[in-house]
Design an enzyme around this catalytic site. Structure first.
Site, PDB file in Angstrom:
ATOM      1  N   GLY A  14       0.808  -1.217   0.000  1.00 62.32           N
ATOM      2  CA  GLY A  14       0.000   0.000   0.000  1.00 62.32           C
ATOM      3  C   GLY A  14       0.838   1.262   0.000  1.00 62.32           C
ATOM      4  N   ILE A  43       5.593  -2.377   8.414  1.00 71.66           N
ATOM      5  CA  ILE A  43       6.681  -2.278   7.429  1.00 71.66           C
ATOM      6  C   ILE A  43       6.759  -0.859   6.871  1.00 71.66           C
ATOM      7  CG2 ILE A  43       7.496  -3.096   5.171  1.00 71.66           C
ATOM      8  CD1 ILE A  43       6.349  -5.828   5.894  1.00 71.66           C
ATOM      9  N   ALA A  51       7.967  13.953  -6.780  1.00 71.91           N
ATOM     10  CA  ALA A  51       7.925  14.828  -7.955  1.00 71.91           C
ATOM     11  C   ALA A  51       7.364  14.031  -9.130  1.00 71.91           C
ATOM     12  CB  ALA A  51       9.327  15.337  -8.291  1.00 71.91           C
ATOM     13  N   LYS A  79       4.530  22.156 -10.658  1.00 68.86           N
ATOM     14  CA  LYS A  79       5.903  21.976 -11.153  1.00 68.86           C
ATOM     15  C   LYS A  79       5.944  22.267 -12.648  1.00 68.86           C
ATOM     16  CE  LYS A  79       9.260  18.268 -11.962  1.00 68.86           C
ATOM     17  NZ  LYS A  79       9.590  16.846 -11.790  1.00 68.86           N
TER      18      LYS A  79
HETATM   19  P1  FAD Z   1       6.792   1.193  -1.246  1.00 71.88           P
HETATM   20  O1  FAD Z   1       6.477   2.609  -0.974  1.00 71.88           O
HETATM   21  O2  FAD Z   1       8.052   0.643  -0.658  1.00 71.88           O
HETATM   22  O3  FAD Z   1       5.558   0.336  -0.763  1.00 71.88           O
HETATM   23  C1  FAD Z   1       5.663  -1.036  -0.530  1.00 71.88           C
HETATM   24  C2  FAD Z   1       4.429  -1.494   0.200  1.00 71.88           C
HETATM   25  O4  FAD Z   1       4.495  -2.910   0.353  1.00 71.88           O
HETATM   26  C3  FAD Z   1       4.264  -0.899   1.601  1.00 71.88           C
HETATM   27  O5  FAD Z   1       2.917  -0.599   1.845  1.00 71.88           O
HETATM   28  C4  FAD Z   1       4.704  -2.035   2.496  1.00 71.88           C
HETATM   29  O6  FAD Z   1       4.107  -1.976   3.773  1.00 71.88           O
HETATM   30  C5  FAD Z   1       4.193  -3.221   1.704  1.00 71.88           C
HETATM   31  N1  FAD Z   1       4.841  -4.483   2.061  1.00 71.88           N
HETATM   32  C6  FAD Z   1       6.119  -4.854   1.832  1.00 71.88           C
HETATM   33  N2  FAD Z   1       6.348  -6.079   2.346  1.00 71.88           N
HETATM   34  C7  FAD Z   1       5.167  -6.499   2.887  1.00 71.88           C
HETATM   35  C8  FAD Z   1       4.742  -7.662   3.585  1.00 71.88           C
HETATM   36  N3  FAD Z   1       5.579  -8.664   3.851  1.00 71.88           N
HETATM   37  N4  FAD Z   1       3.466  -7.728   3.986  1.00 71.88           N
HETATM   38  C9  FAD Z   1       2.591  -6.704   3.759  1.00 71.88           C
HETATM   39  N5  FAD Z   1       2.937  -5.586   3.123  1.00 71.88           N
HETATM   40  C10 FAD Z   1       4.212  -5.477   2.701  1.00 71.88           C
HETATM   41  N6  FAD Z   1       9.349   8.524  -8.131  1.00 71.88           N
HETATM   42  C11 FAD Z   1       8.864   9.611  -8.748  1.00 71.88           C
HETATM   43  O7  FAD Z   1       7.975   9.488  -9.611  1.00 71.88           O
HETATM   44  N7  FAD Z   1       9.321  10.853  -8.433  1.00 71.88           N
HETATM   45  C12 FAD Z   1      10.322  11.041  -7.547  1.00 71.88           C
HETATM   46  O8  FAD Z   1      10.686  12.170  -7.272  1.00 71.88           O
HETATM   47  C13 FAD Z   1      10.914   9.901  -6.945  1.00 71.88           C
HETATM   48  N8  FAD Z   1      11.926  10.008  -6.045  1.00 71.88           N
HETATM   49  C14 FAD Z   1      12.491   8.872  -5.522  1.00 71.88           C
HETATM   50  C15 FAD Z   1      13.635   8.962  -4.712  1.00 71.88           C
HETATM   51  C16 FAD Z   1      14.250   7.792  -4.243  1.00 71.88           C
HETATM   52  C17 FAD Z   1      15.498   7.883  -3.421  1.00 71.88           C
HETATM   53  C18 FAD Z   1      13.691   6.530  -4.532  1.00 71.88           C
HETATM   54  C19 FAD Z   1      14.315   5.265  -4.010  1.00 71.88           C
HETATM   55  C20 FAD Z   1      12.551   6.442  -5.299  1.00 71.88           C
HETATM   56  C21 FAD Z   1      11.963   7.599  -5.821  1.00 71.88           C
HETATM   57  N9  FAD Z   1      10.847   7.517  -6.636  1.00 71.88           N
HETATM   58  C22 FAD Z   1      10.355   8.636  -7.254  1.00 71.88           C
HETATM   59  C23 FAD Z   1      10.168   6.250  -6.836  1.00 71.88           C
HETATM   60  C24 FAD Z   1       8.933   6.220  -5.934  1.00 71.88           C
HETATM   61  O9  FAD Z   1       9.310   6.398  -4.594  1.00 71.88           O
HETATM   62  C25 FAD Z   1       8.193   4.898  -6.084  1.00 71.88           C
HETATM   63  O10 FAD Z   1       8.004   4.606  -7.438  1.00 71.88           O
HETATM   64  C26 FAD Z   1       6.851   4.974  -5.435  1.00 71.88           C
HETATM   65  O11 FAD Z   1       6.939   5.479  -4.142  1.00 71.88           O
HETATM   66  C27 FAD Z   1       6.201   3.618  -5.385  1.00 71.88           C
HETATM   67  O12 FAD Z   1       6.779   2.824  -4.404  1.00 71.88           O
HETATM   68  P2  FAD Z   1       6.108   1.425  -4.100  1.00 71.88           P
HETATM   69  O13 FAD Z   1       4.692   1.666  -3.773  1.00 71.88           O
HETATM   70  O14 FAD Z   1       6.437   0.523  -5.236  1.00 71.88           O
HETATM   71  O15 FAD Z   1       6.923   0.879  -2.842  1.00 71.88           O
END
Ligand code: FAD
Length: 497
Positions: A14, A43, A51, A79
């Site tokens: 999420g 987690i 951005a 932006k």
């Molecule tokens: P996460 O936010 O890590 O979410 C993972 C989810 O999985 C969480 O809810 C967690 O609780 C859940 N989860 C994991 N393991 C389990 C488990 N065992 N059981 C239950 N739940 C679990 N993107 C942009 O477009 N613009 C930006 O400026 C930008 N800046 C960034 C800067 C950095 C340094 C990084 C690393 C990334 C950046 N990104 C950016 C990318 C962006 O952060 C991600 O694409 C976006 O936040 C999506 O992340 P996610 O939802 O895939 O992962």
């Protein structure tokens, strides 16, 4: 109304990706799907990614998300582009704006006229002919009036997930709190049958969307889809991130400030500023990187800085069996051009368009995967461009970037621009010709030749035409409100959303 048995979609995770996916699927496919999202508060999420690029607006419009409500709920700002500092040489500065340029015709794009004018001794910066560029520099913004500005948002990732969650739940998505401990497979196909939670509950589904972030619990661990490592091209592998109190009116641009082993971002929101230092740990010790970030921020830190490590690359198959990965679980290219959230949005859009109502089909998966691979590869090449086109030799990191062997497609682009000032948006390219142009010139790539059509214009006409455009843009920018004032008006209901 015909009867349909809803397809059970289980979204694991999420964060931004998970809630974008759950919201879009529930809202767009309605009773055709049953959406369940599983996430673990213990987690948490990655907490960065704030951005965006202008496609976020199209995605919001497509899903009928009200702009004012979004800006209010997420502390968002507007932006108009990214300001790059110290990239080609220390002290350099240029803006990659989301705008287009005046004066183009079917024979030649703007840069050819501009280069011709420069050849004739008229030396006005190219940005003066782009409305978004000038508005960004002046700190002005409006979403009203003509010509309309092309813009994106800065947003608070935590608040954005909460905002999307409300829309998803209103549209029937269910949220399950719990930690995924295991996956139960279907005995014959090897597809996923259910997520098994730590407390023994099982969440069954027909299609599983892996949004578990870098852990890639489903696509990587359960389905065994491998990872292509791209760190030979992009050496950064870590970032420190910290939020600070806002200490200035938010500018309508992201800042990307190069340092000797990477770069630093500054993302202004209404209520705080996001800061981060991206670096290559082969060239800069993490403790030193932390000190560097904390020594350069302005505004009081709101929390301790967090270290995030990553590996640049992509999942070999982002969709395998009945499991499709979105967000960080599918791959990651550093955030220099703010592309990751876009890739989630375009990925789920394509999933909606190609939705496997009759079960996951190999041909559909292949098509989806090919498109997703191409998108990420194109983003990768655009990011490499920023590093490759440097003249810096003040550190081992920059010397490595300068001497890097780059993909053929990128080498061809650089050669074409150098020899003939040609820049283009290829099919499947996310970035427009103007984006390539601004970055190549901003990084000091000088064309040796250009199209000479501007030389056919009678004496004084080219200069007059350019001056007319520049003056019209300057006058338009003067009429725009200050960015901060515009946000206040929008939130008070006095500006249109
Ligand atoms: P996460 O936010 O890590 O979410 C993972 C989810 O999985 C969480 O809810 C967690 O609780 C859940 N989860 C994991 N393991 C389990 C488990 N065992 N059981 C239950 N739940 C679990 N993107 C942009 O477009 N613009 C930006 O400026 C930008 N800046 C960034 C800067 C950095 C340094 C990084 C690393 C990334 C950046 N990104 C950016 C990318 C962006 O952060 C991600 O694409 C976006 O936040 C999506 O992340 P996610 O939802 O895939 O992962």
């Amino acid at each position: 109304m015909s009867d349909v048995t809803p397809t059970r979609v289980v979204v694991a995770g999420g964060g931004t990706a998970g809630w974008i996916a759950a919201m879009a699927l529930a809202r767009q496919l309605g009773r055709l799907v049953d959406v369940t999202l599983v996430e673990s508060d213990d987690i948490g999420t990655i907490g960065v990614g704030e951005a965006t690029i202008p496609t976020a607006r199209s995605f919001h419009e497509f899903l009928r998300i009200d702009e004012r409500a979004f800006v209010e709920a997420t502390g968002a700002t507007f932006k108009l582009g990214i300001q790059f500092e110290n990239w080609a040489r220390p002290g350099d500065q240029y803006i990659h704006s989301f705008g287009t340029f005046a004066l183009q015709n079917w024979v030649a794009d703007f840069q050819h006229f501009w280069l011709e004018a420069r050849h004739a001794g008229i030396d006005t910066p190219m940005g003066a002919y782009c409305l978004e560029h000038e508005a960004a520099l002046a700190g002005r913004f409006s979403n009203e009036g003509k010509p309309a500005l092309s813009y994106a948002y800065h947003l608070d990732a935590g608040r954005y997930a909460a905002f999307l969650r409300t829309i998803a739940e209103t549209n029937g998505a269910q949220r399950v709190e719990g930690r995924i401990a295991d996956v139960r497979h279907q005995p014959e196909s090897g597809d996923i049958a259910a997520l098994v939670l730590e407390d023994g509950r099982e969440i069954e589904g027909d299609l599983f969307v892996d949004c578990t972030g870098f852990r890639a619990l489903l696509i990587g661990q359960a389905m065994g889809s491998g990872y292509d490592d791209w760190s030979e091209w992009l050496a950064t592998d870590a970032a420190w991130a910290v939020q600070t109190e806002t200490d200035e009116a938010p500018p309508p641009l992201t800042r990307a400030i190069a340092h000797d082993a990477g770069w630093q971002w500054r993302i202004p929101l209404q209520h705080r500023t996001g800061n981060g230092l991206v670096f290559a740990s082969d060239y800069l010790d993490p403790d030193k990187a932390r000190d560097r970030l904390m020594g350069s921020i302005t505004g009081r830190p709101r929390s301790e800085p967090r270290l995030i490590r990553y590996k640049t690359g992509k999942r070999q198959q982002m969709w395998r069996g009945n499991c499709l990965a979105l967000g960080l679980s599918s791959g990651f290219v550093e955030p220099l051009e703010s592309t990751s959230i876009h890739l989630v949005m375009i990925g789920v859009t394509r999933l909606i368009q190609m939705f496997p109502f009759a079960g996951s089909d190999q041909a559909v998966r292949d098509r989806w995967n090919t498109m997703a691979d191409t998108e990420l590869e194109k983003v990768r090449d655009f990011i490499i461009l920023h590093y490759k086109l440097t003249e810096r030799d003040d550190s081992a990191f920059w010397r490595r970037c300068r001497d890097l062997a780059i993909p053929d497609s990128l080498r061809h682009r650089i050669a074409s621009f150098t020899s003939s000032a040609q820049a283009w948006q290829a099919p499947d390219d996310l970035f427009r010709a103007e984006s390539w142009l601004q970055v190549m010139l901003g990084q000091r790539l000088q064309p040796e030749h250009w199209h000479r059509i501007g030389a056919l214009m009678s004496e004084g006409r080219l200069e007059g035409e350019l001056e007319r455009q520049r003056a019209a843009i300057a006058a338009h920018v003067d009429r725009l409100p200050k960015h901060q004032d515009f946000i206040e008006r929008l939130l008070s209901g006095k500006a249109q959303a």
